[in-house]
Design a protein around this motif. Structure first.
Motif, short mmCIF file in Angstrom:
data_model
loop_
_atom_site.label_atom_id
_atom_site.label_comp_id
_atom_site.label_asym_id
_atom_site.label_seq_id
_atom_site.Cartn_x
_atom_site.Cartn_y
_atom_site.Cartn_z
N UNK A 105 0.68 -1.09 0.03
CA UNK A 105 0.10 0.04 0.00
C UNK A 105 0.97 1.22 0.00
N UNK A 106 1.21 1.69 -1.23
CA UNK A 106 1.98 2.94 -1.17
C UNK A 106 1.65 3.93 -1.96
N UNK A 139 -11.53 -2.30 5.99
CA UNK A 139 -11.60 -2.07 7.51
C UNK A 139 -10.37 -2.29 8.40
N UNK A 140 -9.74 -3.43 8.31
CA UNK A 140 -8.68 -3.75 9.21
C UNK A 140 -7.43 -2.78 9.03
N UNK A 141 -7.10 -2.50 7.59
CA UNK A 141 -6.18 -1.62 7.36
C UNK A 141 -6.31 -0.08 7.89
N UNK A 142 -7.60 0.24 7.44
CA UNK A 142 -8.11 1.63 7.75
C UNK A 142 -8.38 2.16 9.22
N UNK A 143 -8.26 1.20 9.97
CA UNK A 143 -8.56 1.34 11.38
C UNK A 143 -7.70 2.13 12.02
N UNK A 144 -6.36 2.06 11.87
CA UNK A 144 -5.36 2.88 12.43
C UNK A 144 -4.20 2.95 11.36
N UNK A 145 -4.35 3.91 10.14
CA UNK A 145 -3.53 3.76 9.18
C UNK A 145 -1.85 3.99 9.71
N UNK A 146 -1.80 4.60 10.71
CA UNK A 146 -0.30 4.84 11.05
C UNK A 146 0.15 3.48 11.64
N UNK A 191 -2.41 -7.79 9.20
CA UNK A 191 -1.31 -7.26 10.03
C UNK A 191 -0.90 -8.13 11.17
N UNK A 192 -1.35 -9.40 11.27
CA UNK A 192 -1.21 -10.21 12.56
C UNK A 192 0.33 -10.78 12.53
N UNK A 193 0.92 -11.01 11.14
CA UNK A 193 2.24 -11.52 11.31
C UNK A 193 3.39 -10.38 11.37
N UNK A 194 2.84 -9.09 11.59
CA UNK A 194 3.99 -8.18 11.69
C UNK A 194 3.89 -7.47 13.13
N UNK A 195 4.98 -7.47 13.73
CA UNK A 195 5.12 -6.58 15.07
C UNK A 195 4.98 -4.99 14.78
N UNK A 196 4.37 -4.44 15.78
CA UNK A 196 4.63 -2.90 15.87
C UNK A 196 5.88 -2.74 16.53
N UNK A 197 6.96 -2.12 15.57
CA UNK A 197 8.29 -1.93 16.20
C UNK A 197 8.41 -0.81 17.12
N UNK A 198 9.22 -1.02 18.28
CA UNK A 198 9.40 0.17 19.30
C UNK A 198 10.11 1.47 18.53
N UNK A 199 11.14 1.03 17.86
CA UNK A 199 11.79 2.12 16.93
C UNK A 199 11.76 1.74 15.55
N UNK A 220 -2.45 10.19 3.77
CA UNK A 220 -2.89 9.79 2.42
C UNK A 220 -3.95 8.67 2.58
N UNK A 221 -3.63 7.75 3.20
CA UNK A 221 -4.62 6.73 3.42
C UNK A 221 -5.94 6.95 4.31
N UNK A 222 -5.43 7.83 5.30
CA UNK A 222 -6.26 8.19 6.15
C UNK A 222 -7.71 9.06 5.56
N UNK A 223 -7.31 9.83 4.56
CA UNK A 223 -8.02 10.45 3.49
C UNK A 223 -8.89 9.52 2.63
#
Length: 320
Positions: free
Chosen positions: A41-42, A168-175, A200-208, A224-227
């Protein structure tokens, strides 16, 4: 709009009418046209590191938001996103820019669009480069049926077929979506302690964030995706089997323009190909000039390794 001579070192933005839709483009430089086609998604922003080096080398660099993405129109009908529409947009964009030909470079989903543009309209393509996704034979079976058999019902391309679900899953919190996907599919990925459900399940939310990605980059994509949401891009996946039907007349045809392929050693897409597949690329693209395999690099190679990608592109362009 800012005039080109007022901002030679930053991309300029405008909108063009192409095949009945409005297409947003970012452009920089003068010279032979190089089109940069993003993936999912770019957006045009994926190529932020390529504008200045290619423009400085004497090329006119144009990166559109493709159909369904960013500032470009998003038709409602799912069947308005077939490979014929996407190639048609590239053909129309070349004309709308006042050019007769282009070098077409694509990453992720942009790569099949680039390869198919070279296949269907070689008269317009001076050269073609694909990043991550290689040119592939059409195959004898419907792609989603083959994917289900090989990867199982949980394969993300099958998950994307369900209207509204991944949207819906991806748009819930685009950041969060972009932090997880950009890092999780990169060469710097760290698996989550407990994989979850959905895409998104297989991906971790990185600390950094890794050095190649900033919080400002994440914000740029997320805004861009929020809009505009994710449905336009997901509709490309919902035409995979339809594309297989539409391309039947080109069964066995080869890609004739000069070609370049760039892959990453840690790119998840490599798992889609059988062992030794890349060795057979000249049978599909007989004028393949080079294959670059970037050690330790993941899926987002033009963002993760811009210097290496730019060097490969400039070497390829100089030989055309």
């Amino acid at each position: 709009m800012q005039r080109q001579d007022e901002g030679d070192h930053v991309p300029q933005h405008r909108e063009l009418s192409v095949n009945g839709i409005t297409v947003h483009v970012a452009e920089q430089g003068e010279g032979p046209l190089v089109l940069l086609l993003h993936g999912f998604p770019e957006s045009w922003y994926s190529w932020r590191h390529q504008f200045e080096p290619l423009a400085a080398a004497g090329y006119r660099v144009v990166a559109p938001d493709q159909r369904g993405y960013g500032g470009t129109d998003r038709p409602e009908d799912v069947d308005a996103y077939t490979i014929m529409h996407l190639v048609g947009d590239v053909v129309g964009l070349i004309a709308a820019l006042g050019e007769r030909e282009a070098v077409v470079v694509g990453h992720d989903w942009g790569a099949p669009v680039a390869w198919h543009t070279a296949l269907l309209r070689p008269d317009l393509v001076r050269g073609v480069a694909g990043l991550s996704v290689a040119p592939t034979p059409r195959g004898s079976r419907r792609p989603l049926e083959a994917a289900r058999e090989r990867f199982g019902d949980g394969f993300y391309q099958l998950y994307f077929q369900q209207p509204g679900v991944a949207d819906a899953e991806l748009a819930r919190d685009p950041r969060t979506t972009f932090r997880k996907t950009l890092v999780g599919a990169s060469g710097d990925a760290v698996p989550p302690s407990a994989p979850g459900e959905g895409f998104l399940g297989p991906f971790a939310d990185p600390e950094e964030l890794p050095a190649w990605l900033t919080e400002a980059d994440v914000d740029a994509f997320a805004e861009q995706y929020r809009r505009h949401g994710f449905t336009g891009g997901l509709n490309w996946y919902r035409n995979i089997d339809r594309n297989w039907e539409l391309t039947a007349p080109w069964e066995g045809a080869v890609i004739t323009p000069p070609a370049l392929f760039i892959t990453g050693e840690r790119d998840l897409v490599r798992g889609f190909y059988p062992p030794g597949f890349f060795e057979h690329l000249p049978a599909i693209a007989p004028n393949l000039r080079a294959v670059h395999d970037l050690a330790g690099c993941g899926h987002w190679m033009q963002q993760e390794r811009p210097d290496e990608v730019n060097s490969a592109l400039l070497e390829f362009l100089s030989g055309l």
